[in-house]
Design an enzyme around this catalytic site. Structure first.
Site, PDB file in Angstrom:
ATOM      1  CB  ALA A 290      16.533  16.137  61.415  1.00  0.00           C
ATOM      2  CE1 TYR A 291      21.842  14.429  68.083  1.00  0.00           C
ATOM      3  CE2 TYR A 291      22.111  16.763  68.574  1.00  0.00           C
ATOM      4  CZ  TYR A 291      22.329  15.439  68.900  1.00  0.00           C
ATOM      5  OH  TYR A 291      23.004  15.122  70.045  1.00  0.00           O
ATOM      6  CB  ALA A 292      17.157  20.150  67.591  1.00  0.00           C
TER       7      ALA A 292
ATOM      8  CB  THR B 295      15.869  12.846  67.622  1.00  0.00           C
ATOM      9  OG1 THR B 295      17.193  13.369  67.817  1.00  0.00           O
ATOM     10  CG2 THR B 295      15.628  12.644  66.124  1.00  0.00           C
TER      11      THR B 295
END
Length: 236
Positions: free
Chosen positions: A143-145, A147
């Site tokens: 999920a972070y990647a 964004t």
């Protein structure tokens, strides 16, 4: 610059101040840390002030830009380090968590990039922040990647949209960097394994990342435009 109270953000603020730039240190909630950054820059003879604001709200960030213009006469460099990282496997990621990261990392970067596109003076630079995780593809970072992949896309498109403005637009993508946020919750053994994965045999430091930003923000970086600079010691 946004996120100026963080580990990397504070190092960038100090490095740019050392290079002779007047620096507006934006923060969201860490007022005490922002004050420490301002105090250290001022003690070293630099010019700075702290400015609070919700990075995802155009009105709040407009006030930050207004304050910088009023104090410094204009805005020449915008460095957008503000971001959050919440980790979990994709299958287990709560959508509220994803939305929270999206609001700060994607919407916040978009808001600041939009203002920078409108208000940077000729000869200026916008430097957004991605992550080397977009290449490392490690579990729990999905999920972070996602964004940060969005940040890279908007950064590269904006560089083309500003044709004729004499404004560069780039992103810096740090690898594992020894900040309190990165080290929190990791055992010494895990940190050692991550450091050993780098060909240089160590973690990055906030000052390493600040050096990359200073290059892009300064006169030597004027021919670098529409790029993602992976500042990771060769780890990806």
């Amino acid at each position: 610059m946004t996120g100026g109270s963080g580990g990397i953000g504070s190092a960038v603020a100090r490095r740019l101040a050392d290079a002779g730039m007047a620096v507006a240190v934006h923060y969201a909630g860490a007022s005490a840390r922002a004050a420490e950054v301002v105090e250290s820059i001022t003690a070293a003879g630099g010019t700075t002030f702290a400015a609070p604001g919700d990075i995802a709200e155009p009105e709040a960030m407009t006030r930050v830009f207004d304050a910088a213009e009023q104090r410094f006469g204009g805005v020449d460099v915008v460095v957008n380090t503000a971001g959050i990282m919440l980790l979990a496997p994709v299958a287990d990621t709560d959508l509220d968590t994803f939305d929270r990261m999206h609001r700060v990392n994607v919407r916040g970067t978009f808001v600041v990039s939009q203002l920078a596109a409108r208000r940077l003076r000729p000869g200026g630079a916008l430097i957004n922040f991605s992550t080397s995780i977009t290449r490392l593809q490690q579990p729990t970072y999905g999920a972070y990647a996602a964004t940060k992949g969005a940040v890279e896309a908007m950064t590269l498109v904006l560089a083309r949209e500003l044709r004729g403005r004499d404004v560069t637009v780039n992103a810096v993508a740090p690898g594992p960097t020894a900040t309190p946020l990165f080290l929190e919750g990791k055992s010494a053994e895990l940190v050692e394994r991550i450091a050993a994965a780098s060909p240089l045999g160590r973690l990055g430091t906030p000052e390493d990342i600040a050096s990359a930003v200073a290059f892009l923000a300064g006169p030597d970086g004027r021919w670098i435009n529409g790029q993602v600079i992976f500042a990771n010691g060769g780890a990806a």
